[in-house]
Design a protein around this motif. Structure first.
Motif, PDB file in Angstrom:
ATOM      1  N   THR A  34       0.824  -1.210   0.000  1.00  0.00           N
ATOM      2  CA  THR A  34       0.000   0.000   0.000  1.00  0.00           C
ATOM      3  C   THR A  34       0.859   1.261   0.000  1.00  0.00           C
ATOM      4  O   THR A  34       0.516   2.265  -0.638  1.00  0.00           O
ATOM      5  CB  THR A  34      -0.922   0.001   1.229  1.00  0.00           C
ATOM      6  OG1 THR A  34      -0.117  -0.135   2.409  1.00  0.00           O
ATOM      7  CG2 THR A  34      -1.927  -1.129   1.171  1.00  0.00           C
ATOM      8  N   ARG A  35       1.986   1.209   0.691  1.00  0.00           N
ATOM      9  CA  ARG A  35       2.861   2.373   0.735  1.00  0.00           C
ATOM     10  C   ARG A  35       3.477   2.654  -0.648  1.00  0.00           C
ATOM     11  O   ARG A  35       3.533   3.792  -1.100  1.00  0.00           O
ATOM     12  CB  ARG A  35       3.955   2.123   1.769  1.00  0.00           C
ATOM     13  CG  ARG A  35       4.597   3.403   2.287  1.00  0.00           C
ATOM     14  CD  ARG A  35       5.637   3.120   3.353  1.00  0.00           C
ATOM     15  NE  ARG A  35       5.113   2.310   4.441  1.00  0.00           N
ATOM     16  CZ  ARG A  35       5.509   1.094   4.726  1.00  0.00           C
ATOM     17  NH1 ARG A  35       6.428   0.508   4.008  1.00  0.00           N
ATOM     18  NH2 ARG A  35       4.983   0.431   5.739  1.00  0.00           N
ATOM     19  N   TRP A  36       3.876   1.609  -1.331  1.00  0.00           N
ATOM     20  CA  TRP A  36       4.465   1.765  -2.685  1.00  0.00           C
ATOM     21  C   TRP A  36       3.433   2.305  -3.678  1.00  0.00           C
ATOM     22  O   TRP A  36       3.723   3.184  -4.488  1.00  0.00           O
ATOM     23  CB  TRP A  36       4.984   0.405  -3.143  1.00  0.00           C
ATOM     24  CG  TRP A  36       5.556   0.428  -4.534  1.00  0.00           C
ATOM     25  CD1 TRP A  36       6.810   0.790  -4.898  1.00  0.00           C
ATOM     26  CD2 TRP A  36       4.861   0.067  -5.730  1.00  0.00           C
ATOM     27  NE1 TRP A  36       6.962   0.679  -6.246  1.00  0.00           N
ATOM     28  CE2 TRP A  36       5.756   0.238  -6.789  1.00  0.00           C
ATOM     29  CE3 TRP A  36       3.561  -0.391  -6.000  1.00  0.00           C
ATOM     30  CZ2 TRP A  36       5.411  -0.025  -8.112  1.00  0.00           C
ATOM     31  CZ3 TRP A  36       3.212  -0.646  -7.314  1.00  0.00           C
ATOM     32  CH2 TRP A  36       4.134  -0.462  -8.349  1.00  0.00           C
ATOM     33  N   THR A  37       2.195   1.770  -3.607  1.00  0.00           N
ATOM     34  CA  THR A  37       1.138   2.235  -4.510  1.00  0.00           C
ATOM     35  C   THR A  37       0.784   3.693  -4.251  1.00  0.00           C
ATOM     36  O   THR A  37       0.578   4.487  -5.183  1.00  0.00           O
ATOM     37  CB  THR A  37      -0.119   1.358  -4.336  1.00  0.00           C
ATOM     38  OG1 THR A  37       0.227  -0.005  -4.560  1.00  0.00           O
ATOM     39  CG2 THR A  37      -1.203   1.785  -5.312  1.00  0.00           C
ATOM     40  N   TYR A  38       0.727   4.058  -3.006  1.00  0.00           N
ATOM     41  CA  TYR A  38       0.382   5.435  -2.649  1.00  0.00           C
ATOM     42  C   TYR A  38       1.388   6.419  -3.230  1.00  0.00           C
ATOM     43  O   TYR A  38       1.020   7.423  -3.863  1.00  0.00           O
ATOM     44  CB  TYR A  38       0.306   5.568  -1.129  1.00  0.00           C
ATOM     45  CG  TYR A  38       0.198   6.992  -0.641  1.00  0.00           C
ATOM     46  CD1 TYR A  38      -1.015   7.672  -0.712  1.00  0.00           C
ATOM     47  CD2 TYR A  38       1.315   7.656  -0.122  1.00  0.00           C
ATOM     48  CE1 TYR A  38      -1.104   8.987  -0.275  1.00  0.00           C
ATOM     49  CE2 TYR A  38       1.227   8.958   0.306  1.00  0.00           C
ATOM     50  CZ  TYR A  38       0.015   9.625   0.232  1.00  0.00           C
ATOM     51  OH  TYR A  38      -0.078  10.932   0.657  1.00  0.00           O
ATOM     52  N   TRP A  39       2.698   6.177  -3.028  1.00  0.00           N
ATOM     53  CA  TRP A  39       3.704   7.116  -3.511  1.00  0.00           C
ATOM     54  C   TRP A  39       3.771   7.120  -5.050  1.00  0.00           C
ATOM     55  O   TRP A  39       4.056   8.152  -5.662  1.00  0.00           O
ATOM     56  CB  TRP A  39       5.068   6.759  -2.926  1.00  0.00           C
ATOM     57  CG  TRP A  39       5.168   7.089  -1.475  1.00  0.00           C
ATOM     58  CD1 TRP A  39       5.270   6.229  -0.413  1.00  0.00           C
ATOM     59  CD2 TRP A  39       5.157   8.408  -0.902  1.00  0.00           C
ATOM     60  NE1 TRP A  39       5.320   6.902   0.781  1.00  0.00           N
ATOM     61  CE2 TRP A  39       5.248   8.252   0.511  1.00  0.00           C
ATOM     62  CE3 TRP A  39       5.067   9.691  -1.437  1.00  0.00           C
ATOM     63  CZ2 TRP A  39       5.262   9.348   1.370  1.00  0.00           C
ATOM     64  CZ3 TRP A  39       5.085  10.776  -0.569  1.00  0.00           C
ATOM     65  CH2 TRP A  39       5.178  10.605   0.818  1.00  0.00           C
ATOM     66  N   THR A  40       3.492   5.986  -5.673  1.00  0.00           N
ATOM     67  CA  THR A  40       3.473   5.943  -7.147  1.00  0.00           C
ATOM     68  C   THR A  40       2.357   6.808  -7.709  1.00  0.00           C
ATOM     69  O   THR A  40       2.553   7.605  -8.634  1.00  0.00           O
ATOM     70  CB  THR A  40       3.322   4.502  -7.647  1.00  0.00           C
ATOM     71  OG1 THR A  40       4.415   3.715  -7.151  1.00  0.00           O
ATOM     72  CG2 THR A  40       3.308   4.449  -9.170  1.00  0.00           C
ATOM     73  N   LEU A  41       1.148   6.639  -7.137  1.00  0.00           N
ATOM     74  CA  LEU A  41       0.021   7.449  -7.606  1.00  0.00           C
ATOM     75  C   LEU A  41       0.246   8.927  -7.330  1.00  0.00           C
ATOM     76  O   LEU A  41      -0.106   9.789  -8.142  1.00  0.00           O
ATOM     77  CB  LEU A  41      -1.269   6.970  -6.921  1.00  0.00           C
ATOM     78  CG  LEU A  41      -1.753   5.568  -7.300  1.00  0.00           C
ATOM     79  CD1 LEU A  41      -2.977   5.193  -6.477  1.00  0.00           C
ATOM     80  CD2 LEU A  41      -2.070   5.506  -8.789  1.00  0.00           C
ATOM     81  N   LEU A  42       0.843   9.241  -6.209  1.00  0.00           N
ATOM     82  CA  LEU A  42       1.121  10.636  -5.883  1.00  0.00           C
ATOM     83  C   LEU A  42       2.132  11.240  -6.855  1.00  0.00           C
ATOM     84  O   LEU A  42       1.976  12.377  -7.312  1.00  0.00           O
ATOM     85  CB  LEU A  42       1.634  10.739  -4.444  1.00  0.00           C
ATOM     86  CG  LEU A  42       1.887  12.170  -3.937  1.00  0.00           C
ATOM     87  CD1 LEU A  42       0.588  12.971  -3.938  1.00  0.00           C
ATOM     88  CD2 LEU A  42       2.497  12.132  -2.525  1.00  0.00           C
ATOM     89  N   ALA A  43       3.162  10.455  -7.223  1.00  0.00           N
ATOM     90  CA  ALA A  43       4.162  10.937  -8.185  1.00  0.00           C
ATOM     91  C   ALA A  43       3.537  11.170  -9.562  1.00  0.00           C
ATOM     92  O   ALA A  43       3.838  12.156 -10.239  1.00  0.00           O
ATOM     93  CB  ALA A  43       5.316   9.945  -8.276  1.00  0.00           C
ATOM     94  N   LEU A  44       2.665  10.251  -9.968  1.00  0.00           N
ATOM     95  CA  LEU A  44       1.986  10.423 -11.256  1.00  0.00           C
ATOM     96  C   LEU A  44       1.109  11.664 -11.250  1.00  0.00           C
ATOM     97  O   LEU A  44       1.050  12.411 -12.235  1.00  0.00           O
ATOM     98  CB  LEU A  44       1.156   9.181 -11.575  1.00  0.00           C
ATOM     99  CG  LEU A  44       1.941   7.904 -11.892  1.00  0.00           C
ATOM    100  CD1 LEU A  44       0.986   6.731 -12.068  1.00  0.00           C
ATOM    101  CD2 LEU A  44       2.764   8.101 -13.162  1.00  0.00           C
ATOM    102  N   LEU A  45       0.409  11.920 -10.170  1.00  0.00           N
ATOM    103  CA  LEU A  45      -0.457  13.085 -10.075  1.00  0.00           C
ATOM    104  C   LEU A  45       0.354  14.379 -10.136  1.00  0.00           C
ATOM    105  O   LEU A  45       0.000  15.317 -10.853  1.00  0.00           O
ATOM    106  CB  LEU A  45      -1.270  13.024  -8.775  1.00  0.00           C
ATOM    107  CG  LEU A  45      -2.216  14.209  -8.516  1.00  0.00           C
ATOM    108  CD1 LEU A  45      -3.248  14.303  -9.635  1.00  0.00           C
ATOM    109  CD2 LEU A  45      -2.891  14.052  -7.162  1.00  0.00           C
TER     110      LEU A  45
END
Length: 315
Positions: A34-45
């Motif tokens: 969940t931590r990896w997915t969160y930071w990935t989506l935040l970087a894409l945004l």
């Protein structure tokens, strides 16, 4: 006797409890995933927002275009007549003064034949009686008339005004032609090719000489040529005026609508490449032209209300 005991559980619940069915387990989520997915989506945004603020989209003025070959002679006839002979073929090279087409007029042909017969009769009279002065004078007069009639016939012979290649032949033997009719075209050795684009008149203030013009020739899809705008018309004209400019040969082949401005670009060569082959430009070839008129930020394009706050870049 003891009274039957009251069951506090339903039969269905007891059967379920006595069965072999296994109960489910608690859903477990890995904290690392969940931590990896969160930071990935935040970087894409963040990347998308940054690109929408910094990135730009080009806006184009688009319209049809026509290739114009300069240094080409369009030969016409001055007198009505019937095509007698066609001495050349399309693509054939000709030299200065070479005979291209011969015409004849029925009236002039009959007149020349009549004069020739009368000339021969008077010549016989003079040969029989050399002292016949009246026959000599008539013979002299008929000789002058014959030379004049032959000169008229020669004037109906169309000759090449310069060396070059036959590019257009619009007649055939036996065809009747009228004065001013275009019958043949000769492309000279010193050929200059240009392109005239018909762009929307409303975008005239954004068009300037020196800008780029992207061209896609009809018949050569997805093959683009980038030209430099040489001049932009000062007047916005309608379809009727544009057709008059293009000429009757090509005007009907171009789809025209609304007010337009004429944009001219110089083509650097008389040939172009396509899939490893070399082709010549021909007068009247059609194309699609796109001229870049402004650059606009992506965020402004998505939210037009931000145009006043963020501004936009022209060109």
């Amino acid at each position: 006797m003891d009274a039957p005991r009251t069951k506090i559980f339903r039969e269905e619940a007891l059967r379920h409890h006595e069965g072999a069915q296994q109960d489910g387990d608690v859903l477990r989520i890995s904290p690392a995933w969940t931590r990896w997915t969160y930071w990935t989506l935040l970087a894409l945004l963040v990347s998308a927002l940054t690109y929408s603020l910094v990135g730009t989209l080009p806006e184009y003025a688009s319209g049809p275009a026509v290739v114009k070959v300069e240094g080409q002679s369009h030969l016409t006839v001055d007198l009505p007549g019937v095509v007698s002979t066609v001495a050349v073929k399309p693509g054939q090279r000709v030299e200065v003064g070479e005979v291209l087409v011969s015409f004849r007029s029925q009236e002039e042909t009959v007149s020349l034949e009549r004069i020739q017969r009368e000339f021969e009769l008077q010549l016989i009279r003079v040969l029989r009686d050399p002292a016949d002065e009246a026959a000599r004078q008539t013979l002299t007069s008929l000789r002058a008339e014959r030379e004049l009639a032959e000169a008229r016939q020669q004037a109906r012979t169309l000759r090449s005004p310069h060396a070059g290649v036959v590019s257009g032949l619009r007649i055939r033997p036996g065809q009747y032609v009228t004065p001013g009719e275009n019958v043949i075209s000769i492309v000279g050795d010193d050929v200059k090719v240009s392109l005239v684009a018909l762009l929307p008149g409303g975008q005239r203030p954004l068009l300037e000489p020196g800008g780029s013009l992207r061209v896609e020739l009809d018949g050569f899809r997805h093959e683009y040529h980038t030209l430099t705008i040489e001049s932009v018309g000062d007047q916005i004209v309608g379809p009727a005026e544009v057709r008059r400019f293009l000429g009757p040969e090509i005007a009907d082949a171009v789809q025209l609508a609304g007010p337009m401005v004429l944009v001219k670009a110089r083509v650097p060569s008389s040939t172009f490449m396509s899939k490893g082959r070399t082709f010549n430009y021909f007068d009247g070839m059609l194309a699609k032209a796109d001229a870049r008129v402004r650059l606009e930020r992506i965020l402004v394009a998505l939210v037009p209300g931000l145009k006043g706050a963020l501004g936009h870049e022209n060109r």
